[in-house]
Every structure is written in C-alpha cells, then in structure tokens.
Design a protein around this motif. Structure first.
Motif, PDB file in Angstrom:
ATOM      1  N   GLU A   1      24.602 -33.916  27.013  1.00  0.00           N
ATOM      2  CA  GLU A   1      24.691 -34.216  25.576  1.00  0.00           C
ATOM      3  C   GLU A   1      23.380 -34.787  25.054  1.00  0.00           C
ATOM      4  OE1 GLU A   1      26.738 -37.564  22.794  1.00  0.00           O
ATOM      5  OE2 GLU A   1      28.049 -36.658  24.308  1.00  0.00           O
ATOM      6  N   LEU A   2      22.789 -35.687  25.820  1.00  0.00           N
ATOM      7  CA  LEU A   2      21.515 -36.287  25.397  1.00  0.00           C
ATOM      8  C   LEU A   2      20.414 -35.231  25.324  1.00  0.00           C
ATOM      9  CD1 LEU A   2      21.555 -39.598  27.478  1.00  0.00           C
ATOM     10  CD2 LEU A   2      21.740 -39.412  24.991  1.00  0.00           C
ATOM     11  N   MET A   3      20.430 -34.270  26.237  1.00  0.00           N
ATOM     12  CA  MET A   3      19.420 -33.222  26.219  1.00  0.00           C
ATOM     13  C   MET A   3      19.466 -32.399  24.938  1.00  0.00           C
ATOM     14  SD  MET A   3      19.397 -31.775  30.117  1.00  0.00           S
ATOM     15  CE  MET A   3      18.442 -32.574  31.401  1.00  0.00           C
ATOM     16  N   LYS A   4      20.652 -32.276  24.362  1.00  0.00           N
ATOM     17  CA  LYS A   4      20.800 -31.511  23.128  1.00  0.00           C
ATOM     18  C   LYS A   4      20.243 -32.250  21.917  1.00  0.00           C
ATOM     19  CE  LYS A   4      24.999 -29.086  24.658  1.00  0.00           C
ATOM     20  NZ  LYS A   4      26.470 -28.945  24.431  1.00  0.00           N
ATOM     21  N   ILE A   5      20.343 -33.593  21.942  1.00  0.00           N
ATOM     22  CA  ILE A   5      19.962 -34.354  20.740  1.00  0.00           C
ATOM     23  C   ILE A   5      18.584 -35.000  20.833  1.00  0.00           C
ATOM     24  CG2 ILE A   5      22.373 -34.787  20.138  1.00  0.00           C
ATOM     25  CD1 ILE A   5      22.077 -37.599  21.205  1.00  0.00           C
TER      26      ILE A   5
END
Length: 274
Positions: free
Chosen positions: A95-99
């Motif tokens: 999830e962090l990689m997406k944002i």
C-alpha cells in the motif's frame, strides 16, 4: 541506602520520569532494590541526598544508565508475534509503495528494539519477499534506552532461546552457528542500524527523522498513562502521512483517539495515521 519507603518512592518517581516505566514498591523491592544498591555501592555513594542530587541533576550519566539498564525489560525473540511481519510485507508495504513517490525510501523504526531480534525479523521478512527489495530501498533503525541490550544487537549473536520461533531453513539461511550461539550473517548487519535513544526524549526522537512504519511492541504495558499518551503523540509526529504504528497484541490506542484509524487484520490490530 534506599531501603526506606520514602527513598524508594523517590527512585521510582525518577525512573518513571526518565523512562516512562511505572514500578510499584513491592516489585521494586523484589526485583530491583538489591541490584541498584550494588550499583550505588560501586559508584562510591555513601548517602542518599548526594545520590539523589546527582540523579536529578544528571551529574552522573553512567549511574543513570546503569539504573536504566537494570529496570528495562529485554525478554524477546525472533519472529515474536509474527503475524505483524506478515501484515507488513503483504498489506502495509504494498500500500505504501502505491502512495509514496517513486524512488522514495521506506523507513522503518523499531522502538524499543531491545537486543535486535525485532529489527532482524523485519529485515528477514523483507528479504524473503525479494520483489519488495527490487522495487524500493528500505531503511531500518532500531533504538533502545538500554545500552547493554544494544551491544547484543550490534554484535548480532543470539542464544537458542532467541531462535525458538525461526524455521530451520531460515536459521541456516541467515545465521551462522557458533558453538551454542547463532550469529546473524554480516551481510544482514549492513542493512540495519542501532542507536541509544530514549523514546521519552522528544528531541532525540524527532532527530531520527520521519518513518513509514513504527514498531513499538510490548513497551506501553510498562508505562503509566501520562507517559503512554505523550509517547503515542511523539510517534504520531514522526510518522509520514498515512504511516503505520504497530503495537503489541495486548496494547491498544484509546477508541477516542483522533490520531489513528484502527485496522483489523485477522488476530491483529494496527493503527494508520489519519
């Protein structure tokens, strides 16, 4: 020297103010009094007023550190509450990689890290998911108030008890057996760092920078309510937007808190910064 209730109360209050750890008199007398008396003797104090004056004025940092090392808890092991590590690699980091902007390092803090088992458990779970390593750089920092525990972490040498939850194939992959001990491979030590930092010291904490994930497991159960609230606020300020705080299975942030959104993952609850 510290066997009167009045003197014991002063020492307990000093420890609470310095570390956040709340110790009652019975526990102090049973587990810590003799050890601290020995430290005082070794430091050549012969009266309580002189000792206490040096404590509250920070005149003898070595004495303070020895007392802190005595009362801080260091019982831990690799892969403790492993579900948290699985949630990290399967849910949180993707999830962090997406944002997060492309190329931005994902920063992870272990506070407190004790003797380093949690820090290396984080790293091993990342290494076991190589697609994450290929896509991002990671910075993993462990901090602790106990200098004796940090020495173990930096050496990376552990007993069989610390290894009890590590599957055999990962033991052989990431550790070298030396007699009755297990040494983390040098190649892993290069990926992590350890620092002597007190979570109650807001300035030193914020100097560490901003983090995407903070692990702080099984510390708050020893804190008084005031110290707990202040430290949670410090963690909040250190987290990047939409960053995550991971506490121990028995620890909770009050439902009334407006700082974090509670997320349920099977048997675990984790907290996302609003």
């Amino acid at each position: 020297m510290i066997n009167s209730d009045e003197n014991i109360t002063k020492i307990i209050n000093f420890i609470k103010e310095k570390t956040g750890i709340d110790i009652n008199q019975d526990k102090f007398k049973k587990f810590y009094a003799k050890k601290i008396e020995q430290i005082i003797k070794e430091e050549n104090y012969n009266n309580f007023p002189g000792l206490y004056s040096d404590l509250i004025s920070n005149k003898n940092p070595d004495l303070i550190q020895k007392i802190i090392n005595t009362v801080t808890i260091n019982e831990t092991y690799f892969f403790r509450e492993e579900e948290h590590f699985r949630i990290m690699v399967k849910n949180i980091i993707p999830e962090l990689m997406k944002i997060r902007p492309q190329g931005e390092t994902i920063n992870i803090l272990s506070a407190p890290c004790s003797s380093g088992e949690e820090v290396y458990s984080i790293l091993i779970h990342l290494l076991e998911n190589p697609h994450l390593i290929r896509e991002r750089d990671f910075m993993i920092i462990g901090i602790d108030i106990n200098t004796s525990a940090l020495e173990i972490a930096k050496k990376g040498i552990y007993t069989k008890g610390s290894m009890r939850a590590v599957p055999p194939h990962l033991v052989s992959k990431y550790f070298i057996k030396e007699k009755n001990f297990y040494r983390i491979k040098n190649s892993l030590q290069e990926f992590v760092s350890f620092e002597n930092v007190n979570v109650r010291d807001k300035y030193s904490m914020k100097r560490l920078g901003k983090f995407d994930i903070i692990f702080s497991r099984n510390m708050f159960i020893y804190f008084d309510e005031h110290s707990r609230k202040e430290t949670i606020a410090t963690f909040y300020s250190m987290l990047k937007p939409e960053g995550y705080l991971i506490l121990g299975h028995t620890e909770r942030i009050p439902e009334t808190s407006e700082m974090f959104v509670k997320q349920k993952h099977k048997n675990s609850i984790i907290y996302k910064k609003r």
